[in-house]
Design a protein around this motif. Sequence first.
Motif, short mmCIF file in Angstrom:
data_model
loop_
_atom_site.label_atom_id
_atom_site.label_comp_id
_atom_site.label_asym_id
_atom_site.label_seq_id
_atom_site.Cartn_x
_atom_site.Cartn_y
_atom_site.Cartn_z
N UNK A 183 3.04 0.31 6.60
CA UNK A 183 4.27 0.11 7.37
C UNK A 183 4.15 -1.11 8.29
N UNK A 184 2.97 -1.32 8.85
CA UNK A 184 2.76 -2.48 9.72
C UNK A 184 2.84 -3.77 8.90
N UNK A 185 2.28 -3.78 7.70
CA UNK A 185 2.41 -4.94 6.83
C UNK A 185 3.87 -5.18 6.47
N UNK A 186 4.58 -4.09 6.19
CA UNK A 186 5.99 -4.22 5.82
C UNK A 186 6.80 -4.80 6.99
N UNK A 187 6.43 -4.45 8.21
CA UNK A 187 7.14 -4.98 9.38
C UNK A 187 6.96 -6.49 9.51
N UNK A 188 5.82 -7.02 9.04
CA UNK A 188 5.66 -8.48 9.03
C UNK A 188 6.67 -9.14 8.13
N UNK A 189 7.16 -8.39 7.14
CA UNK A 189 8.13 -8.93 6.19
C UNK A 189 9.56 -8.67 6.65
N UNK A 190 9.85 -7.44 7.04
CA UNK A 190 11.25 -7.03 7.27
C UNK A 190 11.65 -6.96 8.74
N UNK A 216 7.55 -12.25 15.54
CA UNK A 216 6.43 -13.02 16.05
C UNK A 216 5.22 -12.18 16.40
N UNK A 217 5.16 -10.94 15.89
CA UNK A 217 4.05 -10.06 16.23
C UNK A 217 2.73 -10.60 15.69
N UNK A 218 1.66 -10.07 16.26
CA UNK A 218 0.33 -10.53 15.90
C UNK A 218 -0.17 -9.91 14.61
N UNK A 219 -1.47 -10.03 14.42
CA UNK A 219 -2.08 -9.62 13.16
C UNK A 219 -2.02 -8.11 12.99
N UNK A 220 -1.96 -7.71 11.73
CA UNK A 220 -2.09 -6.30 11.35
C UNK A 220 -3.56 -6.07 11.01
N UNK A 221 -4.16 -5.11 11.68
CA UNK A 221 -5.57 -4.79 11.45
C UNK A 221 -5.68 -3.71 10.38
N UNK A 222 -6.34 -4.03 9.30
CA UNK A 222 -6.53 -3.10 8.20
C UNK A 222 -7.96 -2.56 8.19
N UNK A 223 -8.18 -1.38 7.59
CA UNK A 223 -9.54 -0.88 7.45
C UNK A 223 -10.42 -1.89 6.74
N UNK A 224 -11.68 -1.92 7.12
CA UNK A 224 -12.59 -2.90 6.53
C UNK A 224 -12.67 -4.18 7.33
N UNK A 225 -12.06 -4.19 8.52
CA UNK A 225 -12.14 -5.37 9.38
C UNK A 225 -11.24 -6.51 8.96
N UNK A 226 -10.20 -6.22 8.19
CA UNK A 226 -9.28 -7.25 7.71
C UNK A 226 -8.15 -7.46 8.71
N UNK A 227 -7.73 -8.71 8.86
CA UNK A 227 -6.60 -9.06 9.73
C UNK A 227 -5.59 -9.85 8.90
N UNK A 228 -4.38 -9.33 8.78
CA UNK A 228 -3.33 -9.99 8.01
C UNK A 228 -2.28 -10.53 8.98
N UNK A 229 -1.90 -11.79 8.80
CA UNK A 229 -0.90 -12.43 9.67
C UNK A 229 0.20 -13.03 8.80
N UNK A 230 1.34 -13.26 9.44
CA UNK A 230 2.43 -14.00 8.79
C UNK A 230 2.33 -15.44 9.28
N UNK A 231 2.22 -16.36 8.31
CA UNK A 231 2.06 -17.77 8.66
C UNK A 231 2.76 -18.63 7.61
N UNK A 239 -1.01 -13.77 4.91
CA UNK A 239 -2.33 -14.26 4.56
C UNK A 239 -3.38 -13.50 5.37
N UNK A 240 -4.61 -13.52 4.87
CA UNK A 240 -5.73 -12.92 5.60
C UNK A 240 -6.26 -13.96 6.57
N UNK A 241 -6.33 -13.56 7.83
CA UNK A 241 -6.85 -14.46 8.86
C UNK A 241 -8.36 -14.49 8.79
N UNK A 242 -8.92 -15.69 8.94
CA UNK A 242 -10.37 -15.84 8.92
C UNK A 242 -10.99 -15.02 10.04
N UNK A 243 -12.07 -14.32 9.67
CA UNK A 243 -12.75 -13.48 10.65
C UNK A 243 -13.79 -14.29 11.41
#
Length: 328
Positions: free
Chosen positions: A293-300, A304-319, A324-328
């Motif tokens: 749902x947080x990923x979907x909110x980046x789309x719909x 201007x919200x920040x990164x979505x933190x996913x399990x496994x230490x992943x950070x997804x941003x809208x750019x 895209x996956x933000x560099x860790x």
Amino acid sequence: MATLAPPVAAIRVAVRQALSGLPGDGPVLVACSGGADSLALAAATAFVAPRLGRTAGLVTVDHGLQAGSAERADAVADWAGRYGFTPVEAVRVEVTGPGGPEAAARQARYRALVEVARRHTAAALLTGHTRDDQAETVLLALARGAGPRGLAAMPVRRDLDGVPLLRPLLDVSREQTQAACAVLGLRPWADPHNTDPSYARARVRADVLPALVRALGPAVVDSLARTARQLAADTLVLDELAATALADIRDAGDGLSVTALTALAPAVRSRVLHAWARELGAPAAALSHRHVAALDALVTAWRGQGAVHLPGGLRVVRRDGRLVVEDR
């Protein structure tokens, strides 16, 4: 000529249907705890498999969670050897990990079953889940607020790390497996965990499902199982649409196009985002509706919200119009 008891016949027919057309020439392995469901399945498989040119083997898993569990596993293996199964293995596992004892035991059990199946180049693993188990699973999924995938419950067939897992008895009742054991003179083991109220499934089995049967009639069990079958068929189609959509979006380059995602139907888009997150490395067991749902909110619902933190230490941003996956 003696008439074959209907419960025994029903289970043999179910096993024959499951095994017919199975590719390869390896054995089929029954996962057997010694309970009525898996014992009835094992007996039917021992009868059916040789008539289809198959060898029937058996695996019993000792979770080490109860006193005498090793002796019980040895007793099941001894019975299997005398009943004509080959190969026969009793495997001890260590139950550790997140999700509580039920989830940890299930994960340990399936890891062990897959290891044994691979070692013997098995054509399939068979488990004794019944229509009653399926109905209970649907109710548990409803209680969690699960979507169609969760309500689809247990599939008749699934790939388990490259090993086909078959559930031939999903249209067979628990009453039938118990009756078949009685007819065949088999003495099932009653797992105390199945009646332990500290487990959610045990409470559903003892209280919730019987209450529904009393209120709505015995057909409610089949209705719940039928709902799972219908949702499984719908989910399969949606998953196929999502796989195609993800492949098309990925062709555009790294990340996912927000414009392309916006054009997708919500049910397809959520599946695309879920599949993409898993491809990125998010563990399936930890990936929840909240993350998708947080990923979907980046789309719909982009503000201007920040990164979505996913399990496994992943950070997804809208750019620049892409996820895209933000560099860790």
